[in-house]
Design a protein around this motif. Structure first.
Motif, PDB file in Angstrom:
ATOM      1  N   HIS A  44       0.835  -1.198   0.000  1.00  0.00           N
ATOM      2  CA  HIS A  44       0.000   0.000   0.000  1.00  0.00           C
ATOM      3  C   HIS A  44       0.877   1.258   0.000  1.00  0.00           C
ATOM      4  O   HIS A  44       0.619   2.211  -0.742  1.00  0.00           O
ATOM      5  N   ALA A  45       1.910   1.251   0.810  1.00  0.00           N
ATOM      6  CA  ALA A  45       2.818   2.396   0.886  1.00  0.00           C
ATOM      7  C   ALA A  45       3.543   2.615  -0.437  1.00  0.00           C
ATOM      8  O   ALA A  45       3.680   3.754  -0.899  1.00  0.00           O
ATOM      9  N   ARG A  66       1.917 -10.079 -10.109  1.00  0.00           N
ATOM     10  CA  ARG A  66       2.366 -11.374  -9.592  1.00  0.00           C
ATOM     11  C   ARG A  66       1.943 -11.577  -8.138  1.00  0.00           C
ATOM     12  O   ARG A  66       1.744 -12.698  -7.693  1.00  0.00           O
ATOM     13  N   LEU A  67       1.797 -10.467  -7.421  1.00  0.00           N
ATOM     14  CA  LEU A  67       1.349 -10.545  -6.033  1.00  0.00           C
ATOM     15  C   LEU A  67      -0.177 -10.543  -5.924  1.00  0.00           C
ATOM     16  O   LEU A  67      -0.719 -10.551  -4.824  1.00  0.00           O
ATOM     17  N   GLY A  68      -0.855 -10.530  -7.074  1.00  0.00           N
ATOM     18  CA  GLY A  68      -2.306 -10.608  -7.089  1.00  0.00           C
ATOM     19  C   GLY A  68      -3.008  -9.352  -6.610  1.00  0.00           C
ATOM     20  O   GLY A  68      -4.108  -9.426  -6.070  1.00  0.00           O
ATOM     21  N   ARG A  69      -2.404  -8.214  -6.818  1.00  0.00           N
ATOM     22  CA  ARG A  69      -2.953  -6.937  -6.320  1.00  0.00           C
ATOM     23  C   ARG A  69      -4.090  -6.460  -7.216  1.00  0.00           C
ATOM     24  O   ARG A  69      -3.930  -5.583  -8.049  1.00  0.00           O
ATOM     25  N   THR A  70      -5.259  -7.044  -7.017  1.00  0.00           N
ATOM     26  CA  THR A  70      -6.416  -6.687  -7.844  1.00  0.00           C
ATOM     27  C   THR A  70      -7.026  -5.352  -7.447  1.00  0.00           C
ATOM     28  O   THR A  70      -7.803  -4.782  -8.203  1.00  0.00           O
ATOM     29  N   GLU A  71      -6.668  -4.829  -6.292  1.00  0.00           N
ATOM     30  CA  GLU A  71      -7.252  -3.564  -5.828  1.00  0.00           C
ATOM     31  C   GLU A  71      -6.376  -2.361  -6.154  1.00  0.00           C
ATOM     32  O   GLU A  71      -6.618  -1.267  -5.672  1.00  0.00           O
ATOM     33  N   LEU A 105      -3.407 -10.448 -16.039  1.00  0.00           N
ATOM     34  CA  LEU A 105      -3.190 -11.413 -14.959  1.00  0.00           C
ATOM     35  C   LEU A 105      -4.052 -11.094 -13.735  1.00  0.00           C
ATOM     36  O   LEU A 105      -4.590 -11.998 -13.098  1.00  0.00           O
ATOM     37  N   VAL A 106      -4.200  -9.809 -13.415  1.00  0.00           N
ATOM     38  CA  VAL A 106      -5.011  -9.417 -12.254  1.00  0.00           C
ATOM     39  C   VAL A 106      -6.429  -9.032 -12.660  1.00  0.00           C
ATOM     40  O   VAL A 106      -7.180  -8.482 -11.866  1.00  0.00           O
TER      41      VAL A 106
END
Length: 112
Positions: free
Chosen positions: A8-9, A35-40, A73-74
């Motif tokens: 987030h930072a 890759r970290l799946g950060r869909t938001e 990917l996301v």
């Protein structure tokens, strides 16, 4: 939760100054968050797309292909973002793309 706060930072810190990032750094940022799946992280992805669309920005086939692939990917499917990045692809440049760069770009565009 520590990882969540760190990501987030990073996102909040990067967003207002994406114009200072080199194209490869934008590509890497999109790839890492995907890759970290950060869909938001839609604001970040939209900002990256806008940066790639700037006419004076130098972008490579790898930048375009990997960034579009990262978005798919996301499942980030903002048609305007895809159009912004796709606007940077032209026949002359695409002839120099590797097969992987071409395939990643087409795959992502087909997924949009």
């Amino acid at each position: 939760q520590l990882m969540e706060r760190a990501l987030h930072a990073v996102s909040k810190s990067a967003l207002p100054r994406l114009n200072a990032f080199r194209s490869m750094e934008l590509n890497n940022l999109a790839y890492a968050f995907a890759r970290l799946g950060r869909t938001e992280s839609n604001d970040l992805y939209a900002g990256i797309a806008k940066e790639f669309a700037r006419p004076k920005r130098v972008v490579t086939g790898q930048d375009i292909g990997t960034t579009l692939w990262s978005f798919s990917l996301v499942e980030y499917f903002d048609k305007d973002a895809y159009r912004l990045i796709a606007s940077r692809v032209n026949v002359d440049d695409a002839q120099n793309y590797s097969p992987t760069e071409l395939a990643n770009s087409v795959y992502a565009l087909a997924s949009a």
